[in-house]
Design an enzyme around this catalytic site. Structure first.
Site, PDB file in Angstrom:
ATOM      1  N   LYS A 104      28.273  -8.289  21.479  1.00 35.83           N
ATOM      2  CA  LYS A 104      28.048  -7.096  22.298  1.00 35.83           C
ATOM      3  C   LYS A 104      28.028  -7.505  23.757  1.00 35.83           C
ATOM      4  CE  LYS A 104      27.189  -2.675  21.580  1.00 35.83           C
ATOM      5  NZ  LYS A 104      27.477  -1.881  20.365  1.00 35.83           N
TER       6      LYS A 104
HETATM    7  N1  GLU Z   1      30.477   0.121  20.063  1.00 37.15           N
HETATM    8  C1  GLU Z   1      30.751   0.472  18.702  1.00 37.15           C
HETATM    9  C2  GLU Z   1      29.596   0.065  17.814  1.00 37.15           C
HETATM   10  O1  GLU Z   1      28.485  -0.043  18.268  1.00 37.15           O
HETATM   11  C3  GLU Z   1      32.095  -0.038  18.220  1.00 37.15           C
HETATM   12  C4  GLU Z   1      32.265  -1.513  18.210  1.00 37.15           C
HETATM   13  C5  GLU Z   1      33.695  -1.964  17.912  1.00 37.15           C
HETATM   14  O2  GLU Z   1      34.521  -1.148  17.588  1.00 37.15           O
HETATM   15  O3  GLU Z   1      33.930  -3.175  18.030  1.00 37.15           O
HETATM   16  O4  GLU Z   1      29.736  -0.061  16.626  1.00 37.15           O
END
Ligand code: GLU
Length: 421
Positions: free
Chosen positions: A111
């Site tokens: 993240k």
């Molecule tokens: N931000 C989204 C999540 O929290 C998508 C993450 C992604 O597609 O890599 O799952």
């Protein structure tokens, strides 16, 4: 006032570690594995300059955390928000590890985040910030290493800038370095709707299990961004009454229900859902406790806490947001017979279609939206079934069940790989 401060002080990383510890205990994980999985593998902090429109220079702080790579490259979004902290990004990265494992896609968890309120920046400033942040992250990201995606306050345009910046550095076009891109750059059909669509598939599975008739339900949605607004529209299309929605500026309520697409048009014009004709203004806190059958938290972490969990009226809570419920609130909801579809399962549709996008980019072969949604439906149904099965067999709540499925998969991968050297 004191309670307010205690509630605001909920630390997402403490929550994530508590949730993991509970699962590790149930699974009798070895102490070595527990120590490994309880911490992130890598944490990068960057402070970087951006030229502002008035000629001044601002320095922003951003993070990228890779929690665990046992099952594949790091995967997870990048958020822009004024309250981003390293602990929050660590929690979100850990949740991505479990999320990818629960739906069985071959990624680890990552993240990123930048401390910024992008609503206060011009489009050019946001582009400058994004391109410089992408440059700072270039030591970590790559199609086989770490693949960012949109999250809170970022979107397909943000991903296009990151993809372009990365491609300029390596000297060739590398679409698979990010997902959630615009379709002309190798984005996937269905990706924009995927988080909400996946959540709706899990709601349908849960409703079937509970004997709830979805079209008869009254639905409240906290957060009117990519996940929340589309979830409201999809639930409305299924025949539900959307009785309440909110965004960062406040919420609206109408017992007879309203059309979320008209609210979205209103928000585009007024930058807020508040004031939508025929509705009563409510706060975000009131929305969570309103009279409804299905509650969809689709905003930020730690919204359902000891303070309000006992007053939630919805029978079914579908966590489109990451980390909306604290462990203490989970216990209250379980005691009160509420059915929670936990975040790592409920909102996994986003990263699942991100995986589809990555596969399509690497193969240079693109699927139509029917194909994408059919595959997504299969993945979500399978993950829901494994979690429900675990929940019934182990007599634990759905969150712990999802953790038992996910943590076991990651633990198996980590232990069969062994410790290097
Ligand atoms: N931000 C989204 C999540 O929290 C998508 C993450 C992604 O597609 O890599 O799952």
């Amino acid at each position: 006032m004191a309670t307010e401060q205690i509630v605001q002080a909920v630390n997402a990383w403490d929550v994530a570690q508590q949730q993991f510890d509970l699962a590790a205990e149930h699974l009798h994980l070895s102490s070595g594995l527990r120590k490994v999985l309880r911490e992130p593998k890598r944490e990068l902090t960057v402070h970087f300059p951006v030229k502002m429109d008035d000629g001044s220079v601002e320095v922003f702080t951003g993070y990228r955390v890779q929690h665990n790579l046992s099952r594949g490259p790091a995967k997870g979004g990048i958020r822009y928000h004024q309250n981003v902290t390293l602990d929050e990004v660590k929690a979100l990265a850990m949740w991505m590890t479990w999320k990818c494992a629960v739906v069985g896609i071959p990624f680890g968890g990552g993240k990123g985040g930048v401390i910024v309120d992008p609503k206060k920046l011009s489009l050019r400033e946001v582009e400058g910030l994004t391109r410089r942040f992408a440059t700072e992250l270039s030591i970590l990201i790559g199609p086989d290493k770490d693949i960012p995606a949109p999250d809170v306050n970022t979107n397909s345009q943000t991903m296009a800038w990151i993809m372009d910046t990365y491609s300029m550095h390596v000297g060739y076009t590398a679409p698979a370095v990010v997902t959630g891109k615009p379709i002309p750059l190798g984005g996937s059909e269905g990706r924009n709707e995927a988080t909400a669509q996946g959540a709706v598939y899990t709601i349908q599975s849960a409703a079937q299990h509970l004997g709830i008739d979805v079209p008869k339900c009254r639905v409240a949605v906290q957060g009117f961004g990519n996940a929340g607004a589309i979830a409201a529209q999809l639930m409305h299309a299924l025949g539900c009454k959307i009785v309440a929605v909110s965004d960062s500026t406040g919420g609206i309520y109408k017992a007879e229900g309203f059309d979320p697409s008209s609210v979205l048009a209103w928000k585009k014009e007024h930058y807020s859902v508040v004031g939508f004709p025929g509705t009563r203004e409510i706060s975000n806190a009131e929305l969570l406790e309103c009279d409804c059958d299905i509650l969809i938290p689709a905003a930020l972490e730690s919204q359902i806490t000891v303070r309000n969990a006992g007053r939630i009226q919805a029978r079914l809570i579908a966590e489109a947001a990451n980390g909306p419920t604290t462990p203490e609130a989970d216990d209250i909801l379980y005691r009160d017979g509420k059915f929670v579809i936990p975040d790592i399962l409920c909102n996994a549709g986003g990263v699942t279609v991100s995986y589809f996008e990555w596969v399509q980019d690497l193969e240079r072969d693109f699927w139509d939206v029917e194909q994408v949604n059919a595959k997504l439906h299969r993945v979500m149904n399978k993950a829901f079934a494994s979690t429900l099965d675990m929940c019934l067999k182990q007599q634990v709540n759905m969150r712990t069940a999802a953790y038992l499925v996910a943590v076991q998969r990651v633990a198996d991968a980590a232990s069969v790989r062994g410790i290097y050297p």
